[in-house]
Motif scaffolding. Structure first.
Motif, PDB file in Angstrom:
ATOM      1  N   ALA A 175       0.830  -1.207   0.000  1.00  0.00           N
ATOM      2  CA  ALA A 175       0.000   0.000   0.000  1.00  0.00           C
ATOM      3  C   ALA A 175       0.864   1.255   0.000  1.00  0.00           C
ATOM      4  O   ALA A 175       0.601   2.223  -0.743  1.00  0.00           O
ATOM      5  CB  ALA A 175      -0.938  -0.011   1.206  1.00  0.00           C
ATOM      6  N   ALA A 176       1.908   1.267   0.827  1.00  0.00           N
ATOM      7  CA  ALA A 176       2.813   2.413   0.875  1.00  0.00           C
ATOM      8  C   ALA A 176       3.520   2.613  -0.458  1.00  0.00           C
ATOM      9  O   ALA A 176       3.687   3.747  -0.946  1.00  0.00           O
ATOM     10  CB  ALA A 176       3.828   2.248   1.986  1.00  0.00           C
ATOM     11  N   ALA A 177       3.933   1.509  -1.092  1.00  0.00           N
ATOM     12  CA  ALA A 177       4.617   1.596  -2.369  1.00  0.00           C
ATOM     13  C   ALA A 177       3.676   2.110  -3.453  1.00  0.00           C
ATOM     14  O   ALA A 177       4.066   2.912  -4.324  1.00  0.00           O
ATOM     15  CB  ALA A 177       5.184   0.229  -2.762  1.00  0.00           C
ATOM     16  N   MET A 178       2.414   1.662  -3.435  1.00  0.00           N
ATOM     17  CA  MET A 178       1.421   2.186  -4.385  1.00  0.00           C
ATOM     18  C   MET A 178       1.273   3.695  -4.235  1.00  0.00           C
ATOM     19  O   MET A 178       1.224   4.431  -5.220  1.00  0.00           O
ATOM     20  CB  MET A 178       0.064   1.511  -4.158  1.00  0.00           C
ATOM     21  CG  MET A 178      -0.113   0.192  -4.854  1.00  0.00           C
ATOM     22  SD  MET A 178      -1.859  -0.330  -4.869  1.00  0.00           S
ATOM     23  CE  MET A 178      -2.048  -0.849  -3.200  1.00  0.00           C
ATOM     24  N   TYR A 179       1.168   4.118  -2.991  1.00  0.00           N
ATOM     25  CA  TYR A 179       1.031   5.555  -2.736  1.00  0.00           C
ATOM     26  C   TYR A 179       2.242   6.317  -3.266  1.00  0.00           C
ATOM     27  O   TYR A 179       2.107   7.369  -3.922  1.00  0.00           O
ATOM     28  CB  TYR A 179       0.848   5.790  -1.234  1.00  0.00           C
ATOM     29  CG  TYR A 179       0.981   7.238  -0.838  1.00  0.00           C
ATOM     30  CD1 TYR A 179       0.026   8.187  -1.221  1.00  0.00           C
ATOM     31  CD2 TYR A 179       2.088   7.672  -0.106  1.00  0.00           C
ATOM     32  CE1 TYR A 179       0.152   9.512  -0.863  1.00  0.00           C
ATOM     33  CE2 TYR A 179       2.227   9.005   0.251  1.00  0.00           C
ATOM     34  CZ  TYR A 179       1.257   9.926  -0.132  1.00  0.00           C
ATOM     35  OH  TYR A 179       1.403  11.246   0.210  1.00  0.00           O
ATOM     36  N   GLU A 180       3.425   5.799  -3.022  1.00  0.00           N
ATOM     37  CA  GLU A 180       4.648   6.501  -3.431  1.00  0.00           C
ATOM     38  C   GLU A 180       4.755   6.614  -4.949  1.00  0.00           C
ATOM     39  O   GLU A 180       5.081   7.680  -5.482  1.00  0.00           O
ATOM     40  CB  GLU A 180       5.884   5.801  -2.879  1.00  0.00           C
ATOM     41  CG  GLU A 180       6.078   5.954  -1.379  1.00  0.00           C
ATOM     42  CD  GLU A 180       6.392   7.381  -0.962  1.00  0.00           C
ATOM     43  OE1 GLU A 180       6.688   8.234  -1.834  1.00  0.00           O
ATOM     44  OE2 GLU A 180       6.357   7.659   0.252  1.00  0.00           O
ATOM     45  N   ILE A 181       4.482   5.537  -5.679  1.00  0.00           N
ATOM     46  CA  ILE A 181       4.627   5.629  -7.138  1.00  0.00           C
ATOM     47  C   ILE A 181       3.508   6.436  -7.762  1.00  0.00           C
ATOM     48  O   ILE A 181       3.616   6.869  -8.931  1.00  0.00           O
ATOM     49  CB  ILE A 181       4.738   4.232  -7.800  1.00  0.00           C
ATOM     50  CG1 ILE A 181       3.446   3.437  -7.663  1.00  0.00           C
ATOM     51  CG2 ILE A 181       5.953   3.468  -7.267  1.00  0.00           C
ATOM     52  CD1 ILE A 181       3.417   2.161  -8.473  1.00  0.00           C
ATOM     53  N   ALA A 182       2.414   6.639  -7.005  1.00  0.00           N
ATOM     54  CA  ALA A 182       1.328   7.479  -7.508  1.00  0.00           C
ATOM     55  C   ALA A 182       1.553   8.950  -7.221  1.00  0.00           C
ATOM     56  O   ALA A 182       0.815   9.810  -7.744  1.00  0.00           O
ATOM     57  CB  ALA A 182      -0.002   7.045  -6.908  1.00  0.00           C
ATOM     58  N   CYS A 183       2.557   9.273  -6.417  1.00  0.00           N
ATOM     59  CA  CYS A 183       2.904  10.661  -6.128  1.00  0.00           C
ATOM     60  C   CYS A 183       3.941  11.135  -7.131  1.00  0.00           C
ATOM     61  O   CYS A 183       5.004  10.517  -7.277  1.00  0.00           O
ATOM     62  CB  CYS A 183       3.455  10.798  -4.700  1.00  0.00           C
ATOM     63  SG  CYS A 183       2.246  10.479  -3.420  1.00  0.00           S
ATOM     64  N   LYS A 184       3.657  12.225  -7.816  1.00  0.00           N
ATOM     65  CA  LYS A 184       4.602  12.733  -8.830  1.00  0.00           C
ATOM     66  C   LYS A 184       5.473  13.833  -8.224  1.00  0.00           C
ATOM     67  O   LYS A 184       5.058  14.574  -7.363  1.00  0.00           O
ATOM     68  CB  LYS A 184       3.817  13.261 -10.015  1.00  0.00           C
ATOM     69  CG  LYS A 184       2.990  12.192 -10.725  1.00  0.00           C
ATOM     70  CD  LYS A 184       2.178  12.726 -11.859  1.00  0.00           C
ATOM     71  CE  LYS A 184       3.025  13.129 -13.032  1.00  0.00           C
ATOM     72  NZ  LYS A 184       2.237  13.503 -14.221  1.00  0.00           N
TER      73      LYS A 184
END
Length: 454
Positions: A445-454
């Protein structure tokens, strides 16, 4: 902080997460015969429908491409970040102490085919996406969790997704390997060798069957012979009479095809026990090929496909499936090579070696190498998530296993196996400690959030 909010939310969801994973594991989603609306058979289709129903129940947008790849989605941005998992599994095989499709929990450990590879991480990613949505975390890229249904048999599901013109991600990862982060995956060439039987030899051989999949070390191999047969005594070899036939069965130890040195190939063991016999014909040539080209090594020296590289390892060769029925003969080789490997040279060498024994290359599949720079946005973000959660500064890995990450540009493998955990993928009693499994869901979940942040 986003991580703290995500951790709390996943903890609140944990009973539902485990229950959904168990539901998915109870679906025997091994590839089967195609049917209308079920290109890979009823099992993979049922697993796909289960995941789509789960995503809809969680209030996520869903879609599906050709009954092969489904997805759950959140966000409105034009650019898309993706998590790519799979719901199909390899056959259960033998040697389980708990039902392979039972999803049972014993002493805090969840057992079942697919718990690690890859239903647990994929179902967990769907819940992680719902957590991001529920928390309203700000994201600059839309997030899509994709789940395919033919990863174990060649990834044709994702090939269909691409060929159908479906949306491609700008960045992504697959939770289908190891932590901390996979920066390199070996190139893979899979061969089916053999042909029609032209010479039955002395006629004693009725059939030979062995193996579960091309990318699994042959765990069991059975030879059926006409009449009586005095076999050499050997560990793991049993002999029994059935009427006017003799059955010889060799039992080895299964392992993933990317690490054949960790297994004990039952077909190799059986042919070693038959070294004093001369059956003649095509079966004898098959026995000679296995003994002379494959026995005693798994790095391709004798086959002529050996490569070695300090950073990315050396060649591996796995004999997976093997069969002979008096009319046709076939066997598979799964060959994986480091960054200095040459797939064209591998193909030429295998063709020449097979031809020397009278066999042809019936089919060849290739997956290219994957390389993600260690200083890329993807590598830096995923490695940072792993270090934030574990405090471990382990370096990115090069592996022999081929993952879904090869399907899309700018994608790599991230988890779910932690360093030092036992090898359970494609093994009897595939299992996951539930505490570790939930920690991996939090990291996903944390990794999804990070790659979705530009």
């Amino acid at each position: 902080m986003a991580y703290e909010a995500l951790n709390k939310k996943i903890t609140e969801m944990q009973e539902a997460i485990i229950a959904s994973i168990r539901e998915s594991v109870r679906i025997p989603s091994v590839r089967g015969e195609a049917a209308p609306g079920a290109p890979y058979g009823p099992g993979p289709k049922a697993a796909l429908e289960h995941a789509l129903a789960l995503a809809r129940r969680l209030g996520l947008r869903t879609g599906c491409s050709g009954d092969r790849v489904g997805w759950a989605e959140y966000g409105d941005s034009e650019e898309m970040a993706a998590v790519l998992g799979h719901l199909d599994v390899v056959p259960a095989g033998e040697g389980w102490t708990h039902p392979p499709f039972g999803g049972e929990i014993h002493d805090g450990v969840l057992y079942g085919r697919g718990v690690v590879d890859d239903k647990g991480p994929t179902i967990g990613a769907i819940y992680g996406l719902a957590a991001i949505r529920d928390l309203g975390l700000p994201i600059g890229r839309r997030i899509r969790v994709l789940f395919g249904t033919d990863e174990e048999c060649g990834c044709s599901c994702v090939a269909h997704y691409i060929q159908a013109g479906e949306e491609m991600p700008a960045i992504g990862f697959t939770p289908d390997a190891e932590y901390p982060f996979i920066f390199f995956e070996k190139g893979i060439s899979q061969f089916i060798l053999g042909g029609r039987v032209q010479d039955a030899g002395d006629g004693r051989v009725l059939s030979l069957t062995g193996g579960e999949a091309a990318n699994v070390v042959t765990p069991r191999c059975t030879l059926k012979l006409r009449g009586d047969f005095p076999a050499q005594a050997a560990p793991g070899l049993t002999l029994r009479r059935e009427g006017d036939t003799t059955l010889l069965e060799a039992v080895g130890r299964s392992a993933h095809g990317s690490t054949p040195e960790k297994g004990d190939n039952a077909a190799v063991r059986l042919f070693a026990a038959l070294s004093a016999a001369d059956f003649g014909g095509d079966f004898q040539r098959l026995a000679d090929f296995v003994r002379e080209q494959l026995a005693g090594e798994t790095d391709g020296h004798r086959l002529g496909v050996y490569y070695a590289d300090e950073e990315t390892g050396k060649t591996t060769v796995n004999l997976g499936l093997i069969s002979y029925d008096g009319e046709t003969c076939s066997f598979t080789l799964d060959i994986r090579y480091p960054k200095n490997g040459d797939p064209q040279a591998v193909s030429r060498q295998v063709q020449a070696a097979a031809g020397a024994y009278g066999f042809s290359v019936l089919e060849e599949k290739r997956l290219p190498m994957l390389y993600v720079p260690k200083d890329s946005e993807l590598a830096c973000k995923l490695t940072a998530v792993y270090r934030a959660y574990t405090g471990d500064i382990a370096l990115p890995l090069a592996i022999g296993g081929g993952t879904y990450a090869k399907a899309f540009p700018n994608m790599a493998a991230f988890g779910p196996v932690f360093p030092g955990e036992p090898e359970v993928i494609h093994q009897p009693d595939e299992r996951a400690d539930m505490g570790r499994l939930l920690e991996s869901v939090r990291m996903t979940a944390a990794a999804m959030y990070e790659i979705a942040c530009k």
